[in-house]
Design a protein around this motif. Structure first.
Motif, PDB file in Angstrom:
ATOM      1  N   UNK A 199       0.814  -1.221   0.000  1.00 44.50           N
ATOM      2  CA  UNK A 199       0.000   0.000   0.000  1.00 44.50           C
ATOM      3  C   UNK A 199       0.843   1.265   0.000  1.00 44.50           C
ATOM      4  N   UNK A 200       2.162   1.114  -0.030  1.00 46.44           N
ATOM      5  CA  UNK A 200       3.036   2.283   0.002  1.00 46.44           C
ATOM      6  C   UNK A 200       2.829   3.168  -1.222  1.00 46.44           C
ATOM      7  N   UNK A 201       2.716   4.453  -0.930  1.00 47.49           N
ATOM      8  CA  UNK A 201       2.647   5.472  -1.977  1.00 47.49           C
ATOM      9  C   UNK A 201       3.940   6.283  -2.003  1.00 47.49           C
ATOM     10  N   UNK A 202       4.486   6.580  -0.828  1.00 52.09           N
ATOM     11  CA  UNK A 202       5.714   7.360  -0.717  1.00 52.09           C
ATOM     12  C   UNK A 202       6.740   6.589   0.108  1.00 52.09           C
ATOM     13  N   UNK A 203       7.933   6.413  -0.462  1.00 49.96           N
ATOM     14  CA  UNK A 203       9.008   5.712   0.217  1.00 49.96           C
ATOM     15  C   UNK A 203      10.291   6.506   0.043  1.00 49.96           C
ATOM     16  N   UNK A 204      10.883   6.939   1.154  1.00 52.10           N
ATOM     17  CA  UNK A 204      12.114   7.724   1.116  1.00 52.10           C
ATOM     18  C   UNK A 204      13.151   7.082   2.027  1.00 52.10           C
ATOM     19  N   UNK A 205      14.246   6.630   1.425  1.00 55.65           N
ATOM     20  CA  UNK A 205      15.335   5.996   2.174  1.00 55.65           C
ATOM     21  C   UNK A 205      16.684   6.624   1.849  1.00 55.65           C
ATOM     22  N   UNK A 206      16.680   7.766   1.199  1.00 54.95           N
ATOM     23  CA  UNK A 206      17.924   8.375   0.737  1.00 54.95           C
ATOM     24  C   UNK A 206      18.758   8.920   1.892  1.00 54.95           C
ATOM     25  N   UNK A 207      20.037   9.194   1.586  1.00 56.16           N
ATOM     26  CA  UNK A 207      20.973   9.760   2.556  1.00 56.16           C
ATOM     27  C   UNK A 207      21.094   8.886   3.803  1.00 56.16           C
ATOM     28  N   UNK A 208      21.396   7.615   3.550  1.00 59.99           N
ATOM     29  CA  UNK A 208      21.719   6.675   4.609  1.00 59.99           C
ATOM     30  C   UNK A 208      23.000   5.947   4.211  1.00 59.99           C
ATOM     31  N   UNK A 209      23.251   4.799   4.837  1.00 56.05           N
ATOM     32  CA  UNK A 209      24.431   3.983   4.542  1.00 56.05           C
ATOM     33  C   UNK A 209      24.014   2.599   4.060  1.00 56.05           C
ATOM     34  N   UNK A 210      22.873   2.518   3.401  1.00 55.89           N
ATOM     35  CA  UNK A 210      22.356   1.236   2.940  1.00 55.89           C
ATOM     36  C   UNK A 210      23.280   0.648   1.880  1.00 55.89           C
ATOM     37  N   UNK A 211      23.408  -0.674   1.897  1.00 58.32           N
ATOM     38  CA  UNK A 211      24.311  -1.341   0.966  1.00 58.32           C
ATOM     39  C   UNK A 211      23.676  -2.647   0.499  1.00 58.32           C
ATOM     40  N   UNK A 212      24.411  -3.385  -0.306  1.00 54.53           N
ATOM     41  CA  UNK A 212      23.908  -4.653  -0.794  1.00 54.53           C
ATOM     42  C   UNK A 212      22.999  -4.482  -1.997  1.00 54.53           C
ATOM     43  N   UNK A 213      22.272  -5.524  -2.288  1.00 58.59           N
ATOM     44  CA  UNK A 213      21.405  -5.535  -3.462  1.00 58.59           C
ATOM     45  C   UNK A 213      20.035  -4.964  -3.153  1.00 58.59           C
ATOM     46  N   UNK A 214      19.427  -4.402  -4.147  1.00 55.27           N
ATOM     47  CA  UNK A 214      18.033  -3.971  -4.033  1.00 55.27           C
ATOM     48  C   UNK A 214      17.153  -5.200  -4.221  1.00 55.27           C
ATOM     49  N   UNK A 215      16.328  -5.555  -3.240  1.00 54.70           N
ATOM     50  CA  UNK A 215      15.538  -6.782  -3.384  1.00 54.70           C
ATOM     51  C   UNK A 215      14.506  -6.676  -4.493  1.00 54.70           C
ATOM     52  N   UNK A 216      14.354  -7.757  -5.218  1.00 57.54           N
ATOM     53  CA  UNK A 216      13.387  -7.764  -6.315  1.00 57.54           C
ATOM     54  C   UNK A 216      11.956  -7.616  -5.815  1.00 57.54           C
ATOM     55  N   UNK A 217      11.738  -7.896  -4.518  1.00 54.77           N
ATOM     56  CA  UNK A 217      10.389  -7.799  -3.961  1.00 54.77           C
ATOM     57  C   UNK A 217       9.861  -6.373  -3.977  1.00 54.77           C
ATOM     58  N   UNK A 218      10.745  -5.372  -4.115  1.00 54.84           N
ATOM     59  CA  UNK A 218      10.255  -4.002  -4.198  1.00 54.84           C
ATOM     60  C   UNK A 218       9.409  -3.792  -5.452  1.00 54.84           C
ATOM     61  N   UNK A 219       9.509  -4.724  -6.369  1.00 52.50           N
ATOM     62  CA  UNK A 219       8.652  -4.660  -7.543  1.00 52.50           C
ATOM     63  C   UNK A 219       7.185  -4.862  -7.240  1.00 52.50           C
TER      64      UNK A 219
END
Length: 287
Positions: A199-219
């Motif tokens: 149900x997400x409409x807005x997702x903001x995760x910028x300006x962090x230290x996230x690493x690794x792969x982007x999960x395909x489930x975000x599709x």
């Protein structure tokens, strides 16, 4: 301006002085106290804890200092707390977690420090949690604490000093429509479970230290209209995950066409190769 035996609504009423000088304790039947957008100052008095019938408390946009009084824990009928942009400091007291009827908790734009109270997991009715723009330096509450808040619609913890990783139990919050965790120091990988937040409409995760792969489930997040993930250290194929200033390489896949509600797309400052897929033509809401 409204004042009755059960309601005091004095929003923007040019009130001045110290709140502790007001004889609030004599209003034992108050259900609504709205003193927002005035020039009240001093501390929030402990005697506010005597208003045990209070359902809505709004002290926002004043000039208080000091900590939240522990006697707020007496106000078991509270459904709404608006205490934003008033200058309070200290920690979020554990007694907040005892207010099990809370629907909206807004403590943003203050000087709150230390950790997010673990008792926040008790607030199972909560629909909105806004604690952004403070100086909170703990990790995001892990496991049960965050995963219990299954009625949350809006979660805003951005512009703090949060560390640690995004807990997999965030996937329990399936009613979320907005999730803002940007401008912190959150590290680790993006959990696969975020794909449950359909149900997400807005997702903001910028300006962090996230690493690794982007999960395909975000599709799975096909309702997204805004996605900000730039200024991290994520490396992977770009799937439906769209961001600037990461380390993605390789191709833009055809699955990007699934995000038909996107209004903005940022993929600059990358090392993308290959051609642009014709499926991007499905993104007819891009502005």
């Amino acid at each position: 301006m409204l004042q009755t035996e059960s309601e005091i609504n004095m929003f923007n009423a040019s009130l001045k002085g110290k709140l502790e000088n007001l004889s609030l304790s004599s209003f034992r039947d108050l259900t609504i106290l709205n003193l927002s957008n005035n020039a009240l100052h001093g501390t929030i008095p402990s005697h506010i804890g005597s208003l045990t019938k209070l359902g809505i408390l709004d002290l926002s946009m004043n000039q208080f200092f000091g900590a939240l009084p522990l006697l707020l824990g007496n106000l078991k009928k509270l459904t709404t707390i608006y205490i934003y942009e008033i200058g309070i400091a200290g920690t979020i007291p554990q007694v907040i977690g005892y207010l099990k009827n809370l629907l909206d908790l807004v403590l943003s734009n203050n000087f709150l420090t230390s950790s997010i109270s673990l008792t926040i997991g008790n607030l199972t009715k909560l629909t909105s949690l806004y604690i952004h723009k403070n100086n909170i330096s703990s990790s995001i509450p892990q496991e049960m604490e965050l995963g219990n808040l299954k009625n949350l619609i809006d979660l805003h913890v951005s512009s703090n000093l949060l560390t640690g990783s995004i807990p997999p139990t965030i996937g329990n919050l399936t009613k979320l429509t907005s999730l803002y965790i940007h401008r912190n120091s959150i590290s680790g990988s993006i959990p696969q479970e975020m794909g449950h937040l359909t149900n997400l409409i807005d997702l903001a995760m910028s300006y962090n230290l996230l690493s690794g792969s982007i999960p395909s489930t975000l599709g799975n997040l096909t309702k997204l209209t805004t996605l900000h993930m730039g200024e991290n250290k994520v490396s992977s194929f770009i799937l439906q995950e769209l961001v600037s200033s990461n380390l993605q390489t390789s191709l833009i896949p055809p699955t990007i066409g699934n995000l038909t509600k996107l209004t903005s797309l940022y993929i600059h400052r990358n090392n993308i190769s290959g051609s642009i897929p014709h499926e991007m033509g499905h993104l007819k809401n891009l502005t």
